[in-house]
Scaffold this active site. Structure first.
Site, mmCIF file in Angstrom:
data_model
loop_
_atom_site.group_PDB
_atom_site.id
_atom_site.type_symbol
_atom_site.label_atom_id
_atom_site.label_comp_id
_atom_site.label_asym_id
_atom_site.label_seq_id
_atom_site.Cartn_x
_atom_site.Cartn_y
_atom_site.Cartn_z
ATOM 1 N N HIS A 207 0.797 -1.238 0.000
ATOM 2 C CA HIS A 207 0.000 0.000 0.000
ATOM 3 C C HIS A 207 0.825 1.281 0.000
ATOM 4 O O HIS A 207 0.280 2.356 -0.172
ATOM 5 C CB HIS A 207 -0.940 0.023 1.204
ATOM 6 C CG HIS A 207 -0.256 0.421 2.479
ATOM 7 N ND1 HIS A 207 0.492 -0.448 3.205
ATOM 8 C CD2 HIS A 207 -0.188 1.608 3.129
ATOM 9 C CE1 HIS A 207 0.983 0.171 4.271
ATOM 10 N NE2 HIS A 207 0.599 1.421 4.248
HETATM 11 C C1 UD1 Z 1 -1.885 6.194 5.437
HETATM 12 C C2 UD1 Z 1 -0.569 6.672 6.053
HETATM 13 C C3 UD1 Z 1 0.426 5.524 6.105
HETATM 14 C C4 UD1 Z 1 -0.166 4.292 6.750
HETATM 15 C C5 UD1 Z 1 -1.475 3.931 6.061
HETATM 16 C C6 UD1 Z 1 -2.127 2.740 6.694
HETATM 17 C C7 UD1 Z 1 -0.051 9.043 5.584
HETATM 18 C C8 UD1 Z 1 0.819 9.962 4.823
HETATM 19 N N1 UD1 Z 1 0.043 7.731 5.265
HETATM 20 O O1 UD1 Z 1 -1.621 5.831 4.087
HETATM 21 O O2 UD1 Z 1 1.554 5.931 6.855
HETATM 22 O O3 UD1 Z 1 0.749 3.221 6.643
HETATM 23 O O4 UD1 Z 1 -2.346 5.063 6.146
HETATM 24 O O5 UD1 Z 1 -3.167 2.251 5.873
HETATM 25 O O6 UD1 Z 1 -0.769 9.483 6.457
HETATM 26 N N2 UD1 Z 1 -8.674 5.472 0.667
HETATM 27 C C9 UD1 Z 1 -9.919 4.890 0.584
HETATM 28 N N3 UD1 Z 1 -10.615 4.710 1.747
HETATM 29 C C10 UD1 Z 1 -10.148 5.097 2.974
HETATM 30 C C11 UD1 Z 1 -8.892 5.713 3.029
HETATM 31 C C12 UD1 Z 1 -8.159 5.876 1.872
HETATM 32 O O7 UD1 Z 1 -10.379 4.526 -0.458
HETATM 33 O O8 UD1 Z 1 -10.836 4.886 3.970
HETATM 34 C C13 UD1 Z 1 -7.889 5.623 -0.579
HETATM 35 C C14 UD1 Z 1 -8.078 6.962 -1.253
HETATM 36 O O9 UD1 Z 1 -7.961 6.738 -2.626
HETATM 37 C C15 UD1 Z 1 -6.883 7.738 -0.759
HETATM 38 C C16 UD1 Z 1 -5.821 6.677 -0.676
HETATM 39 O O10 UD1 Z 1 -6.511 5.490 -0.266
HETATM 40 O O11 UD1 Z 1 -6.534 8.793 -1.576
HETATM 41 C C17 UD1 Z 1 -4.721 6.980 0.278
HETATM 42 O O12 UD1 Z 1 -5.234 7.241 1.588
HETATM 43 P P1 UD1 Z 1 -4.395 8.151 2.602
HETATM 44 O O13 UD1 Z 1 -5.127 8.331 3.870
HETATM 45 O O14 UD1 Z 1 -3.901 9.374 1.909
HETATM 46 O O15 UD1 Z 1 -3.086 7.320 2.878
HETATM 47 P P2 UD1 Z 1 -2.798 5.751 3.029
HETATM 48 O O16 UD1 Z 1 -2.213 5.290 1.756
HETATM 49 O O17 UD1 Z 1 -3.955 5.000 3.596
#
Ligand code: UD1
Length: 361
Positions: A207
């Site tokens: 991820h």
């Molecule tokens: C975040 C943390 C990372 C952690 C991870 C655990 C940061 C910079 N990164 O990364 O350190 O290891 O969480 O999972 O804070 N999305 C969904 N549903 C959700 C949440 C996210 O679909 O409930 C998708 C969206 O497309 C979003 C992408 O995942 O843009 C990334 O989500 P984001 O919260 O930016 O970071 P993670 O990759 O989850």
């Protein structure tokens, strides 16, 4: 004592579980603020129900966005919450954008900040998590370190006076849930279709932005998993699914079977049922180590260097460059050497609450 915990992403909910349990029944008031960084039920709600965490007192509902948008929205939404609560401590967890925003909102309002899981370093300045943890450590008043290595990093940055070694709260929750799984208290995990839980399988997650957001890199990592001779149960984070779709990359083929993220007990059971783990997650590297399964980490470095001892964990930034050795690496058996206890004794959360009480201004 009043403590506000600020959480938002899946790994923070896992760490919150033992902390909330350590506060329960005591005379402190523990307020839980969920930023809404993670909002899918698979990444958030199932952790509250599965780990018995009380519902958040405040939900900011910020959702996804660029780093600036997400961090800024959390910061703006938190200001009035912390101004109203005025706790003795603001407790922030790990290294996400929620961690950094919580820290900034608190220090600007002269509220004491304690950072749980302080002192971790990858020394890779391209990782968003590295900016978040370094900035948080330097802004916080109390640094709750999980390992001796983390304490050394903090001392090297001139932060020794604010640092204290409490152990890793992930051990508290992982070992408790392992015992419940082994005692048959949980249903079998929902593994991806095509995975036979009674036959050898590898458990995989992917991820991190540095692995998912570069199309060539993501394609190479997926090919490496597809080619393995053992079925691979890939528990797909929504970010991975979104990037693969954008890039026209098919995930479910060859050895690779794709399923949804699991609740915590399901994850522990899936690791215990596997012959090994392939991941880029920090938490899962450690869970594999604690649960006695060999781990292959698809990164150039790890913050959890203790897991590398005796080959329990091996770093493979570029599986393609290993040739045939990739298969023998990913499918190697568990080492004979027992794991040490570098992450503490499973009582870190109680120590965190005691330390907050002792160090209260
Ligand atoms: C975040 C943390 C990372 C952690 C991870 C655990 C940061 C910079 N990164 O990364 O350190 O290891 O969480 O999972 O804070 N999305 C969904 N549903 C959700 C949440 C996210 O679909 O409930 C998708 C969206 O497309 C979003 C992408 O995942 O843009 C990334 O989500 P984001 O919260 O930016 O970071 P993670 O990759 O989850």
């Amino acid at each position: 004592m009043k403590v506000v915990s600020i959480v938002g992403a899946r790994p923070q909910l896992v760490k919150l579980a033992p902390i909330a349990a350590a506060f329960a029944g005591g005379d402190s008031r523990h307020v839980i603020v969920h930023t809404g960084q993670h909002y899918d039920a698979d990444l958030s709600d199932v952790f509250f129900t599965g780990l018995g965490i009380p519902d958040p007192d405040v939900h900011l509902g910020v959702g996804s966005g660029s780093h600036g948008e997400q961090t800024g929205r959390i910061l703006a939404a938190l200001d009035p919450v912390l101004a109203t609560e005025r706790p003795d401590w603001v407790l922030v967890y790990g290294d996400t954008n929620s961690t950094l925003a919580g820290t900034l909102s608190a220090v600007k309002q002269h509220l004491p900040v304690a950072h749980l899981e302080a002192g971790l370093r990858s020394f890779n300045r391209r990782m968003p998590e590295e900016h978040n943890r370094v900035l948080t450590d330097h802004a916080a008043d109390l640094l709750l370190a999980p390992t001796a290595e983390a304490m050394r990093h903090l001392a090297a940055e001139g932060l020794a006076a604010r640092s204290t070694l409490v152990g890793d709260v992930m051990v508290d929750v992982c070992l408790r849930v392992r015992d419940a799984v082994l005692a048959g208290e949980h249903a079998r995990p929902a593994l991806p279709e095509g995975i036979d839980p009674d036959q050898p399988y590898l458990l995989a997650t992917l991820h991190r932005a540095e692995n998912t957001d570069d199309p060539a890199r993501l394609a190479a990592l997926v090919e490496a998993l597809v080619d393995l001779p053992v079925p691979v149960a890939l528990l797909a984070h929504p970010r991975l699914l979104a990037r693969a779709e954008e890039q026209g990359l098919k995930l479910a083929r060859g050895a690779l079977h794709v399923g949804r993220p699991l609740p915590y007990a399901g994850m522990v059971a899936a690791v215990l049922g596997s012959v090994g783990v392939v991941t880029d997650s920090g938490g899962l590297q450690k869970e594999a180590y604690l649960l006695g399964r060999p781990c292959t980490t698809l990164r150039t470095e790890t913050e959890w260097v203790e897991t590398l001892a005796d080959d329990w964990n091996r770093l493979v930034p570029d599986p393609g460059s290993l040739g045939a050795d990739w298969v023998t690496t990913a499918t190697r058996p568990a080492p004979d050497a027992p794991q040490g206890t570098p992450y503490g004794d499973g009582k870190a959360a109680v120590r965190v609450v005691e330390t907050l009480r002792e160090r209260r201004a």
